[in-house]
Scaffold this active site. Structure first.
Site, PDB file in Angstrom:
ATOM      1  N   TYR A 154       7.608   3.401   5.913  1.00  0.00           N
ATOM      2  CA  TYR A 154       8.655   2.803   5.081  1.00  0.00           C
ATOM      3  C   TYR A 154       8.232   1.491   4.449  1.00  0.00           C
ATOM      4  O   TYR A 154       9.017   0.840   3.776  1.00  0.00           O
ATOM      5  CB  TYR A 154       9.915   2.585   5.927  1.00  0.00           C
ATOM      6  CG  TYR A 154       9.632   1.856   7.228  1.00  0.00           C
ATOM      7  CD1 TYR A 154       9.566   0.468   7.264  1.00  0.00           C
ATOM      8  CD2 TYR A 154       9.418   2.563   8.402  1.00  0.00           C
ATOM      9  CE1 TYR A 154       9.289  -0.197   8.452  1.00  0.00           C
ATOM     10  CE2 TYR A 154       9.149   1.905   9.585  1.00  0.00           C
ATOM     11  CZ  TYR A 154       9.086   0.528   9.615  1.00  0.00           C
ATOM     12  OH  TYR A 154       8.806  -0.129  10.781  1.00  0.00           O
ATOM     13  N   GLY A 155       6.986   1.096   4.645  1.00  0.00           N
ATOM     14  CA  GLY A 155       6.493  -0.155   4.084  1.00  0.00           C
ATOM     15  C   GLY A 155       5.253   0.097   3.243  1.00  0.00           C
ATOM     16  O   GLY A 155       5.225   1.008   2.418  1.00  0.00           O
ATOM     17  N   SER A 156       4.211  -0.682   3.494  1.00  0.00           N
ATOM     18  CA  SER A 156       2.984  -0.581   2.703  1.00  0.00           C
ATOM     19  C   SER A 156       2.315   0.779   2.842  1.00  0.00           C
ATOM     20  O   SER A 156       1.578   1.201   1.946  1.00  0.00           O
ATOM     21  CB  SER A 156       2.014  -1.692   3.098  1.00  0.00           C
ATOM     22  OG  SER A 156       1.754  -1.639   4.491  1.00  0.00           O
ATOM     23  N   PHE A 157       2.561   1.506   3.942  1.00  0.00           N
ATOM     24  CA  PHE A 157       1.934   2.814   4.136  1.00  0.00           C
ATOM     25  C   PHE A 157       2.553   3.896   3.260  1.00  0.00           C
ATOM     26  O   PHE A 157       2.106   5.043   3.278  1.00  0.00           O
ATOM     27  CB  PHE A 157       1.980   3.241   5.595  1.00  0.00           C
ATOM     28  CG  PHE A 157       1.239   2.315   6.527  1.00  0.00           C
ATOM     29  CD1 PHE A 157       0.263   1.462   6.057  1.00  0.00           C
ATOM     30  CD2 PHE A 157       1.527   2.300   7.873  1.00  0.00           C
ATOM     31  CE1 PHE A 157      -0.419   0.607   6.905  1.00  0.00           C
ATOM     32  CE2 PHE A 157       0.860   1.446   8.739  1.00  0.00           C
ATOM     33  CZ  PHE A 157      -0.112   0.602   8.260  1.00  0.00           C
ATOM     34  N   GLN A 158       3.571   3.546   2.465  1.00  0.00           N
ATOM     35  CA  GLN A 158       4.075   4.492   1.471  1.00  0.00           C
ATOM     36  C   GLN A 158       3.077   4.658   0.330  1.00  0.00           C
ATOM     37  O   GLN A 158       3.133   5.624  -0.413  1.00  0.00           O
ATOM     38  CB  GLN A 158       5.406   4.004   0.889  1.00  0.00           C
ATOM     39  CG  GLN A 158       6.551   3.970   1.865  1.00  0.00           C
ATOM     40  CD  GLN A 158       7.807   3.491   1.191  1.00  0.00           C
ATOM     41  OE1 GLN A 158       8.523   4.274   0.574  1.00  0.00           O
ATOM     42  NE2 GLN A 158       8.060   2.197   1.265  1.00  0.00           N
ATOM     43  N   GLU A 159       2.188   3.682   0.182  1.00  0.00           N
ATOM     44  CA  GLU A 159       1.210   3.682  -0.904  1.00  0.00           C
ATOM     45  C   GLU A 159       0.007   4.552  -0.509  1.00  0.00           C
ATOM     46  O   GLU A 159      -0.685   4.242   0.465  1.00  0.00           O
ATOM     47  CB  GLU A 159       0.760   2.245  -1.191  1.00  0.00           C
ATOM     48  CG  GLU A 159      -0.366   2.118  -2.166  1.00  0.00           C
ATOM     49  CD  GLU A 159      -0.088   2.801  -3.504  1.00  0.00           C
ATOM     50  OE1 GLU A 159      -0.988   3.513  -3.981  1.00  0.00           O
ATOM     51  OE2 GLU A 159       1.023   2.639  -4.052  1.00  0.00           O
ATOM     52  N   GLU A 215      -0.395  -0.899  13.528  1.00  0.00           N
ATOM     53  CA  GLU A 215       0.974  -1.393  13.727  1.00  0.00           C
ATOM     54  C   GLU A 215       1.023  -2.493  14.782  1.00  0.00           C
ATOM     55  O   GLU A 215       1.881  -3.355  14.737  1.00  0.00           O
ATOM     56  CB  GLU A 215       1.913  -0.248  14.111  1.00  0.00           C
ATOM     57  CG  GLU A 215       2.154   0.731  12.984  1.00  0.00           C
ATOM     58  CD  GLU A 215       2.939   0.161  11.811  1.00  0.00           C
ATOM     59  OE1 GLU A 215       3.156  -1.071  11.736  1.00  0.00           O
ATOM     60  OE2 GLU A 215       3.334   0.938  10.953  1.00  0.00           O
TER      61      GLU A 215
END
Length: 166
Positions: A14-19, A82
């Site tokens: 839900y954060g930078s790992f969406q990219e 994480e």
């Protein structure tokens, strides 16, 4: 690694790992990624950090992505990135394309009373302002993980924090 009994994991991000470019650096590949919603939670900005957190929130929902089919080793990479401020848990998400409910893993912020929690975290803002430097640092972190030379994740935390622009 034996093929028998190997379990694949679906992980809600839900954060930078969406990219996808960040995921590719972390996993050394880009898995199938689908859009999903996590009901019963809310995403928040963490003061001074470039990454968000989610915590339970009645009536809330978090839109994010599902990384499909991660291996045990890839899941360990996500765990390592994480760090110890998040806990990996099992949650239910809903696919945006067909409303199918799925049981998946995600990472919840452990300290729900953290005074640094506040405000909405904006993915588009993050992409515009921080993605390029985040990816470069992430490359260094993953290189260190493959070939440690006395550095640890803490050596990179300064880059993952939101520093004032010069």
């Amino acid at each position: 690694m034996s093929g028998s009994g190997a379990q694949l994991h679906n992980v809600f991000v839900y954060g930078s790992f969406q990219e996808p470019d960040v995921v590719k650096v972390m996993l050394d590949r880009t898995p199938e990624i689908i859009s999903v919603t996590l009901p019963g939670f809310k995403r928040f900005r963490l003061k001074g950090r470039l990454y968000p957190c989610v915590i339970p929130c009645e009536g809330g929902e978090v839109h994010g992505k599902l990384l499909m089919g991660l291996t045990d080793e890839e899941l360990e990479n996500v765990d390592a990135v994480e760090g110890n401020e998040y806990e990996r848990v099992t949650v239910g998400v809903v696919r945006d394309d067909n409303s199918e409910k799925m049981t998946v893993k995600t990472y919840l912020w452990i300290n729900k009373d953290d005074p640094d929690i506040g405000g909405e975290w904006d993915f588009e803002e993050w992409k515009q302002l921080h993605m390029k430097s985040f990816i470069e640092t992430f490359k260094e972190i993953m290189e260190w993980k493959r070939n440690p030379e006395g550095k640890g994740r803490d050596d990179f935390n300064h880059v993952l924090r939101d520093a004032p622009s010069a």
